[in-house]
Design an enzyme around this catalytic site. Structure first.
Site, PDB file in Angstrom:
ATOM      1  N   SER A  90      -0.831   2.040   4.665  1.00 25.54           N
ATOM      2  CA  SER A  90      -0.311   0.694   4.942  1.00 25.54           C
ATOM      3  C   SER A  90      -1.446  -0.310   5.002  1.00 25.54           C
ATOM      4  O   SER A  90      -1.483  -1.170   5.875  1.00 25.54           O
ATOM      5  CB  SER A  90       0.466   0.676   6.261  1.00 25.54           C
ATOM      6  OG  SER A  90       1.600   1.506   6.169  1.00 25.54           O
ATOM      7  N   CYS A 144       0.885  -1.159   0.000  1.00 24.35           N
ATOM      8  CA  CYS A 144       0.000   0.000   0.000  1.00 24.35           C
ATOM      9  C   CYS A 144       0.920   1.205   0.000  1.00 24.35           C
ATOM     10  O   CYS A 144       1.533   1.517   1.016  1.00 24.35           O
ATOM     11  CB  CYS A 144      -0.896   0.005   1.232  1.00 24.35           C
ATOM     12  SG  CYS A 144      -1.804   1.555   1.445  1.00 24.35           S
TER      13      CYS A 144
END
Lengths: 228, 208
Positions: free
Chosen positions: B112, B108
């Site tokens: 995250s 990502c």
């Protein structure tokens, strides 16, 4: 221009340093506390996931860069609590005397509610919204310039590295809340969401391998049809 | 609307992170906005109950049962929900399958995002700037940092989790695992193999 969090493809961060598979879940006790306090505050119902992501992204570049992961969380949480009127600046500085019951105290997440809240999650799919315009296999081009089309400097999920790029629709995920709108209290504005695959050579000047690809999840308004 | 004030309220709290958390927690508790017992329950859940063992169970079942695997590839969300692995940060699951022709890896870049109900809380490296920045541009270099060298003919597909869809990699079943049961197979499935920065472990005594 995007914000400091938009780092996909950036040079200069050095190697990734893997940890053992058995490293502790939380490297320090305060990491666990930061996560728990943040999740618990979410139950107060004053913001959604897009708002809270944007609060982290709005940390100043200087803070974002020097803060560790959970420092970003706790600092953005403090900012959001004040911005949404849950706490005051005086509360943070500790000059406020304990007051009468807080108006949101009834929403406080109790221990016996935790499992239910974590288990039910917060689905982002919605019914309605515009019809899907693209089919799997179709060529599309991402918006350029990127950025939030409604709010200057606003939240968006189209990374800078993938703006103005031509890709192929891999799959339709359904209709999902549009973060660009929801993060700013402008409504959920659900739209079709697609996985779109891009050749690495479309994104990078020196791709590692001719057959490598990157897939991103992108909303319909980020995309336009690309004639073949 | 975005507020780019230079007077971010967080600066009013102590700068040292552990003290900053403690200070905010204390303020919120004194106002009745958070319940310390609820915090303990959240921490216990992610420290002890939800973790990569959940995802490993799904992978082992997929290795053993073709019908299960087909259903998983078709609609992972409902299949893992039936196993009890649904919840926050796993509301929309997609499973991507490694083959000799294609290796999948998940990142990502913008924050995250990670499939919590199947893998728990992401490890530190997954949340690091280095991983977020480099996984999309030079996945093979990142894989090498994890000790993984792919055959030349294998393409890499990196999934950047930019929405609320969460991806789990279904690693290839190692050679020499014929006849192993679900528990034995699940023990070969590492967290990293389900992110795509690793491969499943070889069975002991098997080909290395």
């Amino acid at each position: 221009m995007s914000r400091v969090h938009d780092i996909g493809g950036r040079f200069g961060d050095g190697p990734v340093l893997p940890e053992g598979q058995d490293a502790p879940v939380f490297a320090a006790d305060w990491h666990a506390r930061a996560l728990a306090v943040t999740l618990a505050c979410g139950s107060l119902g004053q913001w959604n996931i897009d708002t809270s992501r944007h609060a982290r992204e709005r940390l100043s570049p200087k803070d974002y860069t020097r803060f560790s992961y959970y420092e970003k969380w706790i600092s953005a949480l403090a900012d959001l609590l004040v911005e949404k009127g849950v706490l005051t600046v005086a509360d943070l500085t500790g000059v406020d005397a304990p007051e009468a019951k807080h108006p949101l105290a009834d929403r406080c997440l109790r221990a016996d509610q935790v499992q239910g809240v974590l288990a039910s999650g917060g689905p982002a799919d919605r019914t309605g919204g515009p019809a899907s315009l693209f089919q799997p296999g179709q060529k599309v081009r991402t918006r350029h310039p990127g950025g939030n089309a409604m709010v200057a400097g606003g939240h968006t999920r189209l990374p800078a590295y993938a703006t103005g790029a031509v890709g192929v629709i891999e799959r339709l995920h359904g209709t999902h809340v549009l973060p660009d709108s929801a993060a700013h209290g402008l409504g959920e504005a659900p739209e079709p969401l697609y996985a779109v695959r891009f050749a690495a050579s479309e994104l990078w000047a020196q791709p590692e391998h001719p057959r490598d690809e990157v897939v991103l999840d992108l909303w319909q308004s980020y995309l336009s049809a690309e004639d073949t | 609307m975005p507020h780019d004030h230079s007077d971010h309220p967080h600066a009013l709290l102590p700068p040292e992170p552990a003290l900053r958390v403690k200070a905010l927690e204390t303020i919120l508790r004194d106002k009745g906005l958070i319940d310390p017992a609820a915090l303990e329950e959240i921490i216990d859940t992610y420290q002890n109950k939800i973790g990569p063992q959940n995802g490993a169970r799904v992978v082992a079942k997929a290795w053993l049962d073709d019908d299960f695997r087909a259903a998983l590839m078709q609609d992972a969300t409902s299949v893992v929900r039936d196993l009890g692995f649904y919840g926050r940060q796993g509301e929309h699951m997609v499973v991507v399958e490694n083959t000799p022709d294609q290796h999948n890896m998940v990142v990502c870049t913008l924050c995250s995002c990670y499939p919590w109900p199947l893998l728990g809380i992401p490890p530190g490296w997954y949340k690091s700037d280095a991983y977020r920045a480099s996984a999309v541009r030079e996945p093979r270099k990142v894989l090498a940092e994890f000790g993984v060298i792919l055959p030349k003919g294998t393409a890499v597909r990196v999934w950047d989790s930019t929405a609320e869809v969460r991806y789990l990699v279904l690693p290839m079943r190692p050679q020499g695992t014929e006849g192993m049961d679900e528990d034995a197979l699940a023990a070969l499935v590492t967290r990293d193999s389900m992110i795509g920065t690793g491969l499943a472990r070889q069975p002991e005594g098997g080909a290395s």
